[in-house]
Motif scaffolding. Structure first.
Motif, PDB file in Angstrom:
ATOM      1  N   THR A   1       1.089  -1.183   0.005  1.00  0.00           N
ATOM      2  CA  THR A   1       0.017   0.017   0.064  1.00  0.00           C
ATOM      3  C   THR A   1       0.877   1.328  -0.028  1.00  0.00           C
ATOM      4  OG1 THR A   1      -0.113  -0.248   2.363  1.00  0.00           O
ATOM      5  CG2 THR A   1      -2.096  -1.367   1.238  1.00  0.00           C
ATOM      6  N   PHE A   2       0.323   2.409  -0.529  1.00  0.00           N
ATOM      7  CA  PHE A   2       1.214   3.455  -0.766  1.00  0.00           C
ATOM      8  C   PHE A   2       0.224   4.795  -0.285  1.00  0.00           C
ATOM      9  CE2 PHE A   2       2.503   0.498  -4.290  1.00  0.00           C
ATOM     10  CZ  PHE A   2       3.691   0.374  -3.672  1.00  0.00           C
ATOM     11  N   ASP A   3       0.768   5.444   0.963  1.00  0.00           N
ATOM     12  CA  ASP A   3       0.267   6.469   1.176  1.00  0.00           C
ATOM     13  C   ASP A   3       0.415   7.545   0.087  1.00  0.00           C
ATOM     14  OD1 ASP A   3      -0.554   5.618   3.848  1.00  0.00           O
ATOM     15  OD2 ASP A   3       1.516   5.958   4.674  1.00  0.00           O
ATOM     16  N   GLY A   4      -0.748   8.577   0.132  1.00  0.00           N
ATOM     17  CA  GLY A   4      -0.611   9.790  -0.663  1.00  0.00           C
ATOM     18  C   GLY A   4      -0.844   9.416  -2.090  1.00  0.00           C
ATOM     19  N   GLU A   5      -1.210   8.269  -2.476  1.00  0.00           N
ATOM     20  CA  GLU A   5      -1.509   7.962  -3.871  1.00  0.00           C
ATOM     21  C   GLU A   5      -2.715   7.562  -4.153  1.00  0.00           C
ATOM     22  OE1 GLU A   5       0.456   8.166  -6.329  1.00  0.00           O
ATOM     23  OE2 GLU A   5       2.662   7.749  -5.876  1.00  0.00           O
ATOM     24  N   GLN A   6      -3.337   8.264  -5.259  1.00  0.00           N
ATOM     25  CA  GLN A   6      -4.719   7.837  -5.826  1.00  0.00           C
ATOM     26  C   GLN A   6      -4.822   6.886  -6.689  1.00  0.00           C
ATOM     27  OE1 GLN A   6      -3.524  11.421  -6.090  1.00  0.00           O
ATOM     28  NE2 GLN A   6      -3.507  11.479  -3.843  1.00  0.00           N
ATOM     29  N   HIS A   7      -5.461   7.023  -7.745  1.00  0.00           N
ATOM     30  CA  HIS A   7      -5.844   5.937  -8.633  1.00  0.00           C
ATOM     31  C   HIS A   7      -4.681   6.255  -9.753  1.00  0.00           C
ATOM     32  CE1 HIS A   7      -8.427   2.925 -10.398  1.00  0.00           C
ATOM     33  NE2 HIS A   7      -8.293   3.285 -11.516  1.00  0.00           N
ATOM     34  N   GLY A   8      -3.601   5.243  -9.709  1.00  0.00           N
ATOM     35  CA  GLY A   8      -2.693   5.309 -10.662  1.00  0.00           C
ATOM     36  C   GLY A   8      -1.332   5.994  -9.488  1.00  0.00           C
ATOM     37  N   PHE A   9      -0.245   5.600  -9.951  1.00  0.00           N
ATOM     38  CA  PHE A   9       1.168   5.941  -9.009  1.00  0.00           C
ATOM     39  C   PHE A   9       1.632   7.288  -9.694  1.00  0.00           C
ATOM     40  CE2 PHE A   9       0.977   1.179  -7.714  1.00  0.00           C
ATOM     41  CZ  PHE A   9      -0.072   1.609  -6.807  1.00  0.00           C
ATOM     42  N   ARG A  10       1.921   8.422  -9.161  1.00  0.00           N
ATOM     43  CA  ARG A  10       2.528   9.392  -9.562  1.00  0.00           C
ATOM     44  C   ARG A  10       4.004   9.720  -8.882  1.00  0.00           C
ATOM     45  NH1 ARG A  10      -2.954   9.767  -9.902  1.00  0.00           N
ATOM     46  NH2 ARG A  10      -3.821  10.749 -11.769  1.00  0.00           N
ATOM     47  N   LYS A  11       4.257   9.220  -7.697  1.00  0.00           N
ATOM     48  CA  LYS A  11       5.123   9.592  -6.840  1.00  0.00           C
ATOM     49  C   LYS A  11       6.381   8.852  -6.994  1.00  0.00           C
ATOM     50  CE  LYS A  11       2.424  11.622  -3.058  1.00  0.00           C
ATOM     51  NZ  LYS A  11       2.394  11.569  -1.662  1.00  0.00           N
ATOM     52  N   GLU A  12       7.748   9.257  -7.328  1.00  0.00           N
ATOM     53  CA  GLU A  12       8.822   8.534  -7.720  1.00  0.00           C
ATOM     54  C   GLU A  12       9.200   7.398  -6.706  1.00  0.00           C
ATOM     55  OE1 GLU A  12      13.542   9.335  -8.925  1.00  0.00           O
ATOM     56  OE2 GLU A  12      12.301  11.041  -7.886  1.00  0.00           O
ATOM     57  N   PRO A  13       8.934   7.517  -5.433  1.00  0.00           N
ATOM     58  CA  PRO A  13       9.157   6.477  -4.617  1.00  0.00           C
ATOM     59  C   PRO A  13       8.166   5.055  -4.808  1.00  0.00           C
ATOM     60  CG  PRO A  13       9.365   8.221  -3.294  1.00  0.00           C
ATOM     61  CD  PRO A  13       9.035   8.721  -4.545  1.00  0.00           C
ATOM     62  N   THR A  14       7.135   5.613  -4.854  1.00  0.00           N
ATOM     63  CA  THR A  14       5.919   4.407  -5.516  1.00  0.00           C
ATOM     64  C   THR A  14       6.069   3.764  -6.674  1.00  0.00           C
ATOM     65  OG1 THR A  14       4.368   6.013  -4.084  1.00  0.00           O
ATOM     66  CG2 THR A  14       3.420   4.140  -5.558  1.00  0.00           C
ATOM     67  N   ILE A  15       6.485   4.751  -7.698  1.00  0.00           N
ATOM     68  CA  ILE A  15       7.036   3.850  -8.916  1.00  0.00           C
ATOM     69  C   ILE A  15       8.015   3.065  -8.918  1.00  0.00           C
ATOM     70  CG2 ILE A  15       7.532   4.437 -11.568  1.00  0.00           C
ATOM     71  CD1 ILE A  15       6.275   7.226 -11.040  1.00  0.00           C
ATOM     72  N   ILE A  16       8.921   3.343  -8.125  1.00  0.00           N
ATOM     73  CA  ILE A  16      10.155   2.519  -8.112  1.00  0.00           C
ATOM     74  C   ILE A  16       9.709   1.394  -7.243  1.00  0.00           C
ATOM     75  CG2 ILE A  16      12.493   2.452  -6.848  1.00  0.00           C
ATOM     76  CD1 ILE A  16      12.961   5.202  -7.530  1.00  0.00           C
ATOM     77  N   ALA A  17       9.147   1.459  -6.304  1.00  0.00           N
ATOM     78  CA  ALA A  17       8.909   0.338  -5.399  1.00  0.00           C
ATOM     79  C   ALA A  17       7.813  -0.695  -6.125  1.00  0.00           C
ATOM     80  CB  ALA A  17       7.999   0.657  -3.930  1.00  0.00           C
ATOM     81  N   ALA A  18       6.933  -0.248  -6.678  1.00  0.00           N
ATOM     82  CA  ALA A  18       5.857  -0.982  -7.800  1.00  0.00           C
ATOM     83  C   ALA A  18       6.484  -1.628  -8.690  1.00  0.00           C
ATOM     84  CB  ALA A  18       4.773  -0.295  -8.223  1.00  0.00           C
ATOM     85  N   LEU A  19       7.615  -1.263  -9.468  1.00  0.00           N
ATOM     86  CA  LEU A  19       8.279  -1.819 -10.474  1.00  0.00           C
ATOM     87  C   LEU A  19       9.297  -3.126  -9.881  1.00  0.00           C
ATOM     88  CD1 LEU A  19       9.366   0.806 -12.970  1.00  0.00           C
ATOM     89  CD2 LEU A  19       7.802  -0.895 -13.551  1.00  0.00           C
ATOM     90  N   GLN A  20       9.808  -2.687  -8.851  1.00  0.00           N
ATOM     91  CA  GLN A  20      10.830  -3.668  -8.362  1.00  0.00           C
ATOM     92  C   GLN A  20       9.957  -4.786  -7.567  1.00  0.00           C
ATOM     93  OE1 GLN A  20      12.976  -1.226  -5.414  1.00  0.00           O
ATOM     94  NE2 GLN A  20      14.669  -0.562  -6.762  1.00  0.00           N
ATOM     95  N   ALA A  21       8.983  -4.685  -6.907  1.00  0.00           N
ATOM     96  CA  ALA A  21       8.056  -5.591  -6.674  1.00  0.00           C
ATOM     97  C   ALA A  21       7.525  -6.544  -7.805  1.00  0.00           C
ATOM     98  CB  ALA A  21       6.712  -5.006  -5.545  1.00  0.00           C
TER      99      ALA A  21
END
Length: 677
Positions: free
Chosen positions: A633-653
């Motif tokens: 889960t990602f705090d501060g994210e809505q529908h679709g990921f926009r923040k750099e740390p989220t995008i990185i974590a999602a791709l790596q996962a």
């Protein structure tokens, strides 16, 4: 000579941080004279949307106009749309924009100094007044736009209208200073004023229709009070979807509609004895698309009477009409995908500006001079320098596969296949590659064939990607997109499984190592595929729909709250169908590993959908029937990921999931995702 390495283990310069840094695709170009503005996502700045400008008459680098933390993004329909309008002022160019944090309209004059000033009031409900598609009003000192008003606690407690907002700031203190101009439908789009300011055209529709099902084109006179008077429907209706309208002169407008099953342009002339409608075509290709965001423009009348348009099927092109025949001819550019973001720039408004991309070039703001057969990039001036990542980009191929469903018959399925590619590595001899079948969102959407570093993140490591334009996708006519009618969770799953099976049968994909991956509606299809087929070895499921009954009954926003009436069936008459197809009720059928990823501020596919599904998975695990999975889960994210740390974590996962299931170790280290039963 390239080194033979296991698929998935190829070393690649395209890491997750590289993808995140390049995620700020330009959008919503607008022009005033020689100035061209656009929006740009900034993952590295907490995902905000910046305003950027350049000029046609100079080769200067683009300038960020709106400093952080200002965020030009509307939440109307939750998907938003065109969030700003340009206005001339004494110091240069001013902008009226929707600020994401409070959804108020602000006026900003970047060349005058100072901060943006609020134009609209603070709503009683936080964020409860939202604005989109602002345009200069017919009276000096006003902007007109669509306003969405939240009237109660439920997502469907909403009212919408076209309103006039004064630029003097008076409405910031006195809400009554905002004047309602037009209403009458639950949903409104595309407010367009005639050149003389005496008429208003717009599009409207009501539940349960979506804007690609049925809309109405309305035209009204503007009375002395500055309101729409005598509104009448001039096009559209049941099973016809008008998606854009533009004025050419005070008595003539052009619109895009699909009465014959393809979105084509039409010309409407308002005369003393009635209206005259003439088709510009017709042709079996699309000059329009779904209004997921408000403000799209596939068509623009040029000052000399010609028409500029974006059109196509599997890919899109930019064209203008030939003066004598009226036929469209394509302009020569290297781009294979043009976004419906047309605007006109220059003192004579003869330069066409839009967003374009190709398999080799990322999305750019492109200015085209049709009479000179010339184009240039405004967002990447001098951008023809060699791209160091180009050798690692897959060469996508449009494909047409055959689906043979269990119910009988067969049908064509469109897809874009991105084979693995890395100049420094290759796979074992005669070995099929692992593949991920990607499912786009919508489901009424389309996967373009463009430069995409997110796809290259996987293909450069030796994992192929096949993006499926399953039945229900746009770009192939109404009949193709209506294949999904009352068949969501069936046709989409069958089409994705057919593409996976065909790639395995032809030897490109290893049948034991095929994943499925999607977000939103694509997350639904991915989860439904795990619950109803044994084709896929694992799934990456992002911000999904998992419980149709819950989603239909208050767990989503107003825009899509009755979308399932067409995708699944009328409620509650077909309740059993809702229950049978929902992955939340079929958790026991899920035997392949998966990762769920969810933004905690998602109002479209809220976290409760994932939580309910995971409760069922946990109950199975308690009985010794668990399946390996993870939930991020990602705090501060809505529908679709926009923040750099989220995008990185999602791709790596996602890569870690594939590594553990497909049996390889990614270059650079072991898996980072912990899968638990």
């Amino acid at each position: 000579m390239t080194e033979r390495l296991p698929y998935g283990s190829w070393p690649s310069p395209i890491d997750a941080a590289t993808v995140a840094r390049h995620d700020g695709t330009p959008n919503w170009p607008e022009a005033l004279g020689e100035e061209v503005w656009w929006t740009e996502g900034r993952p590295e700045e907490d995902g905000r949307v910046a305003l950027v400008r350049s000029r046609l008459d100079r080769e200067d680098p683009p300038q960020t106009v709106l400093p952080p933390p200002w965020n030009a993004r509307s939440r109307v329909h939750e998907y938003g749309g065109h969030p700003y309008a340009l206005l001339a002022d004494g110091a240069g160019t001013a902008v009226v924009f929707s600020e994401y944090s409070d959804q108020r309209l602000y006026l900003y004059s970047p060349d005058s100094g100072g901060e943006p000033t609020a134009l609209t009031p603070v709503p009683e409900i936080p964020g409860g007044l939202r604005y989109v598609e602002p345009v200069a009003g017919p009276r000096t000192g006003e902007v007109w736009c669509i306003r969405e008003t939240l009237t109660g606690p439920a997502p469907t407690d909403v009212a919408r209208a076209i309103v006039a907002v004064p630029l003097d700031g008076s409405a910031a203190e006195d809400p009554a200073a905002v004047r309602e101009v037009a209403s009458g439908h639950r949903f409104l789009a595309c407010p367009r004023l005639s050149p003389n300011g005496r008429r208003l055209a717009w599009i409207g529709w009501n539940h349960p229709d979506m804007p690609w099902d049925a809309t109405e084109l309305r035209v009204a006179d503007i009375d002395v009070q500055g309101r729409a008077a005598g509104a009448r429907t001039v096009a559209g209706g049941p099973r016809e979807a008008v998606v854009q309208v533009e004025w050419a002169n005070p008595d003539r407008l052009y619109y895009v509609s699909d009465p014959e099953g393809w979105w084509n342009p039409f010309r409407l002339t308002i005369g003393p004895d009635g209206d005259t409608v003439e088709p510009l075509g017709p042709v079996e290709e699309e000059f329009g698309g779904p209004l997921w965001q408000l403000g799209a423009r596939w068509l623009r009348p040029l000052p000399d009477g010609r028409i500029a348009a974006v059109h196509g099927t599997a890919s899109t092109r930019i064209a203008v009409t030939e003066p004598r025949s009226g036929r469209f001819f394509d302009l020569a550019t290297p781009f294979t995908e043009w976004s419906p973001r047309l605007t006109l720039a220059g003192t004579d408004r003869s330069t066409i500006v839009s967003i374009a991309a190709s398999a080799e070039r990322a999305h750019e703001v492109i200015a085209v001079q049709p009479d000179k057969a010339a184009w240039r990039s405004l967002s990447r001036p001098g951008g023809d320098t060699a791209d160091p990542l180009a050798p690692y980009l897959s060469a996508p191929r449009p494909r047409v596969f055959t689906c043979r469903p269990a119910a009988g018959g067969e049908r064509e399925v469109h897809a874009v296949v991105h084979p693995p590619r890395n100049p420094a590595a290759s796979g074992p001899d005669d070995a099929a590659a692992p593949y991920a079948v990607w499912v786009h969102g919508g489901p009424t959407s389309r996967a373009p064939m463009v430069h995409d570093l997110e796809i290259a993140y996987f293909t450069s490591r030796g994992i192929g990607v096949a993006v499926v334009n399953y039945g229900g996708s746009t770009g192939f006519g109404r009949a193709y997109r209506e294949r999904l009618r009352e068949n969501w969770g069936v046709v989409d799953v069958e089409d994705c499984a057919a593409v996976a099976g065909a790639l395995a049968e032809e030897g490109a994909a290893d049948p034991a190592r095929i994943a499925i991956r999607g977000g939103s509606a694509g997350g639904w299809t991915s989860a439904a595929a795990l619950a109803s087929t044994d084709v896929f070895s694992c799934a990456a499921i992002l911000y999904p729909i998992l419980d149709l009954a819950g989603w239909r009954n208050g767990e989503t926003h107003d825009f899509e709250s009755q979308y399932l009436e067409s995708l699944v069936g009328p409620w509650p008459q077909t309740r059993e169908r809702y229950e049978e197809r929902s992955p939340v009720n079929r958790a026991a059928s899920v035997t392949a590993p998966f990762v769920l990823m969810q933004g905690l501020e998602d109002a479209i596919c809220p976290p409760v959908q994932c939580e309910r599904f995971l409760e069922r998975i946990a109950a199975l695990a308690a009985d010794g029937k668990g399946v390996p999975h993870a939930y991020l889960t990602f705090d501060g994210e809505q529908h679709g990921f926009r923040k750099e740390p989220t995008i990185i974590a999602a791709l790596q996962a996602e890569l870690s999931l594939y590594a553990q299931v497909f049996g390889f170790e990614p270059a650079g280290g072991p898996p980072v995702l912990e899968l638990r039963p």
